[in-house]
Scaffold this motif. Structure first.
Motif, mmCIF file in Angstrom:
data_model
loop_
_atom_site.group_PDB
_atom_site.id
_atom_site.type_symbol
_atom_site.label_atom_id
_atom_site.label_comp_id
_atom_site.label_asym_id
_atom_site.label_seq_id
_atom_site.Cartn_x
_atom_site.Cartn_y
_atom_site.Cartn_z
ATOM 1 N N GLN A 118 0.843 -1.186 0.000
ATOM 2 C CA GLN A 118 0.000 0.000 0.000
ATOM 3 C C GLN A 118 0.888 1.250 0.000
ATOM 4 O O GLN A 118 2.081 1.176 0.276
ATOM 5 C CB GLN A 118 -0.920 -0.015 1.218
ATOM 6 N N PRO A 119 0.308 2.408 -0.306
ATOM 7 C CA PRO A 119 1.112 3.640 -0.260
ATOM 8 C C PRO A 119 1.719 3.863 1.121
ATOM 9 O O PRO A 119 1.081 3.607 2.147
ATOM 10 C CB PRO A 119 0.100 4.740 -0.607
ATOM 11 N N HIS A 120 2.967 4.310 1.152
ATOM 12 C CA HIS A 120 3.649 4.523 2.419
ATOM 13 C C HIS A 120 4.754 5.544 2.219
ATOM 14 O O HIS A 120 5.181 5.825 1.097
ATOM 15 C CB HIS A 120 4.226 3.204 2.959
ATOM 16 N N GLY A 121 5.223 6.103 3.316
ATOM 17 C CA GLY A 121 6.350 7.015 3.277
ATOM 18 C C GLY A 121 7.648 6.247 3.143
ATOM 19 O O GLY A 121 7.655 5.031 2.885
ATOM 20 N N GLU A 122 8.757 6.947 3.327
ATOM 21 C CA GLU A 122 10.058 6.304 3.173
ATOM 22 C C GLU A 122 10.219 5.177 4.191
ATOM 23 O O GLU A 122 10.061 5.374 5.393
ATOM 24 C CB GLU A 122 11.163 7.343 3.344
ATOM 25 N N GLU A 123 10.534 4.008 3.677
ATOM 26 C CA GLU A 123 10.617 2.812 4.505
ATOM 27 C C GLU A 123 11.840 1.997 4.097
ATOM 28 O O GLU A 123 12.151 1.878 2.912
ATOM 29 C CB GLU A 123 9.335 1.983 4.335
ATOM 30 N N THR A 124 12.514 1.429 5.079
ATOM 31 C CA THR A 124 13.710 0.627 4.808
ATOM 32 C C THR A 124 13.316 -0.819 4.565
ATOM 33 O O THR A 124 12.588 -1.425 5.360
ATOM 34 C CB THR A 124 14.682 0.703 5.992
ATOM 35 N N LEU A 125 13.791 -1.373 3.451
ATOM 36 C CA LEU A 125 13.507 -2.755 3.080
ATOM 37 C C LEU A 125 14.814 -3.507 2.910
ATOM 38 O O LEU A 125 15.823 -2.934 2.473
ATOM 39 C CB LEU A 125 12.705 -2.814 1.777
ATOM 40 N N ARG A 126 14.770 -4.784 3.239
ATOM 41 C CA ARG A 126 15.932 -5.661 3.022
ATOM 42 C C ARG A 126 15.539 -6.761 2.055
ATOM 43 O O ARG A 126 14.564 -7.491 2.283
ATOM 44 C CB ARG A 126 16.422 -6.245 4.345
ATOM 45 N N LEU A 127 16.297 -6.865 0.971
ATOM 46 C CA LEU A 127 16.058 -7.869 -0.057
ATOM 47 C C LEU A 127 17.130 -8.935 0.043
ATOM 48 O O LEU A 127 18.327 -8.623 -0.003
ATOM 49 C CB LEU A 127 16.069 -7.215 -1.441
ATOM 50 N N SER A 128 16.712 -10.194 0.176
ATOM 51 C CA SER A 128 17.655 -11.297 0.391
ATOM 52 C C SER A 128 17.692 -12.197 -0.827
ATOM 53 O O SER A 128 16.654 -12.488 -1.452
ATOM 54 C CB SER A 128 17.259 -12.120 1.626
ATOM 55 N N LEU A 129 18.879 -12.638 -1.180
ATOM 56 C CA LEU A 129 19.069 -13.581 -2.273
ATOM 57 C C LEU A 129 18.592 -14.970 -1.833
ATOM 58 O O LEU A 129 19.038 -15.475 -0.797
ATOM 59 C CB LEU A 129 20.547 -13.637 -2.667
ATOM 60 N N PRO A 130 17.692 -15.604 -2.578
ATOM 61 C CA PRO A 130 17.170 -16.915 -2.162
ATOM 62 C C PRO A 130 18.126 -18.066 -2.424
ATOM 63 O O PRO A 130 17.715 -19.230 -2.331
ATOM 64 C CB PRO A 130 15.902 -17.046 -3.007
ATOM 65 N N ALA A 131 19.368 -17.799 -2.735
ATOM 66 C CA ALA A 131 20.346 -18.862 -3.022
ATOM 67 C C ALA A 131 21.693 -18.430 -2.455
ATOM 68 O O ALA A 131 21.906 -17.251 -2.156
ATOM 69 C CB ALA A 131 20.440 -19.121 -4.522
ATOM 70 N N PRO A 132 22.626 -19.368 -2.288
ATOM 71 C CA PRO A 132 23.923 -19.007 -1.695
ATOM 72 C C PRO A 132 24.698 -17.968 -2.493
ATOM 73 O O PRO A 132 25.326 -17.091 -1.933
ATOM 74 C CB PRO A 132 24.669 -20.346 -1.638
#
Length: 376
Positions: free
Chosen positions: A145-159
């Motif tokens: 949904q719409p939101h202000g500035e937010e910190t996200l962490r994206l993780s690699l699903p493989a080694p």
């Protein structure tokens, strides 16, 4: 009779001296004028330039820009050291959207996909089939949904990723931000923001940064976002250091990808979710022109994209005062109502239009100035 002849002889000598003096002054002025011309245009005379001696430099053209709004912002978190295992970024959005991260994406297939019609690209992005078979790992799209500035962490699903040795044929990470609203958007509406991220490793030791950002509009237009370099040392927090961190500033230049050449003709001025009127142009501390330090800066120079001068100083320059590169064109990023009236800038023009008794004196003065080669 003899006295009269003597007087006539003396007068003839005076006329002769006067005529010689006038000729001498004319020759002197002619030499001075041609010395100025030779000094300015000497290269053209000696080396056979294509322009004539009296050819004036062309006026720097203004690019007609169209302002578009970007509902998304994306930038890498500066205090976080991104790795293939995890990438930290800051995202904000004013609309409902879908976020999807693709790892090890084929460069060729990505650019082919970006040129597809918006409806095809949107359906593939929302269904999770975007670039399927052309990326090593795909994370499922996340509806947000719409939101202000937010910190996200994206993780690699493989080694690890298999990117090979340079020159690589894959991008380490591509992040799609796609609108989810089902209504028919305006043709110029921004519908997707595509972020290409490089991640530092032992093979490619360049710092982790955003390689490119692409803007997709509902009419199918694809543009490459490029930050404007705002003058440093003023009251705002927009400077050249923000360029590598992504679309976090108020303004950016969106150059159409199918527009060849260095000019930005037909380009867009993209505004982010920041408030340029409240932060960039606040009355408490406007960013001022780096030349005069009096008027607020209002013109972006191309192709260097430095936004550092006002309209008053622009007419006196042919090179950027920041990087010294030639100015090919420009566009305005704000109104220039601060400029004085034309009569205040050049009162000579006002005098020329008047019909007073001294009008002819000003006219001859201007003609003499032009003849001598001096600027009015």
């Amino acid at each position: 009779m003899t006295a009269m002849l003597v007087s006539v002889a003396e007068l003839s000598n005076i006329f002769f001296v006067l005529a010689v003096s006038i000729c001498f002054c004319g020759v002197f002025l002619f030499i001075i004028r041609n010395m100025i011309v030779l000094r300015i245009h000497g290269d053209e005379l000696m080396f056979g330039g294509s322009g004539s001696v009296m050819t004036h430099s062309p006026r720097i053209p203004q690019m007609e820009m169209m302002k578009v709004h970007i509902p998304f912002t994306f930038k890498l978190h500066e205090s976080f050291k991104s790795t293939y295992t995890e990438v930290e970024c800051e995202v904000s959005s004013q609309v409902e959207y879908s976020l999807q991260a693709l790892w090890g994406v084929s460069i060729r297939e990505l650019h082919l996909a970006l040129w597809k019609p918006w409806s095809t690209l949107r359906d593939a992005s929302l269904n999770g089939t975007l670039l399927q078979g052309h990326a090593q790992y795909l994370t499922p799209p996340q509806t947000r949904q719409p939101h202000g500035e937010e910190t996200l962490r994206l993780s690699l699903p493989a080694p690890e990723l298999e990117l090979g040795t340079p020159p690589r044929l894959c991008y380490p990470l591509v992040i799609f931000l796609t609108r989810r609203d089902n209504g028919d958007p305006h043709p110029d509406e921004t519908v997707a923001l595509v972020n290409v991220v490089h991640i530092k490793d032992s093979v490619c030791t360049l710092p982790t940064s955003i390689l490119a950002q692409y803007l997709k509009q509902a009419n199918g237009q694809l543009s490459c976002l490029k930050q404007l370099y705002l003058a440093t040392g003023n009251s705002t927090n927009y400077d050249e250091g923000d360029v590598s961190s992504g679309l976090g500033s108020a303004l950016a230049l969106a150059e159409p990808c199918n527009n060849s050449g260095s000019s930005a003709r037909g380009a867009l001025v993209a505004s982010g979710t920041g408030d340029p009127e409240g932060s960039l142009w606040n009355t408490a501390g406007e960013q001022l022109c780096v030349v005069c330090q009096y008027f607020p800066l209002s013109r972006a120079l191309l192709p260097c994209r430095h936004t550092c001068i006002c309209a008053s100083c622009f007419g006196k320059l042919d090179r950027c005062p920041m990087c010294r590169s030639p100015i090919k064109s420009y566009f305005c990023i704000r109104g220039e109502e601060y400029m004085p009236l034309e009569s205040e800038i050049n009162p000579c023009k006002q005098r020329q239009s008047s019909h007073g008794p001294t009008h002819w004196l000003h006219d001859w003065n201007d003609r003499l100035t032009d003849f001598l080669g001096f600027a009015r």
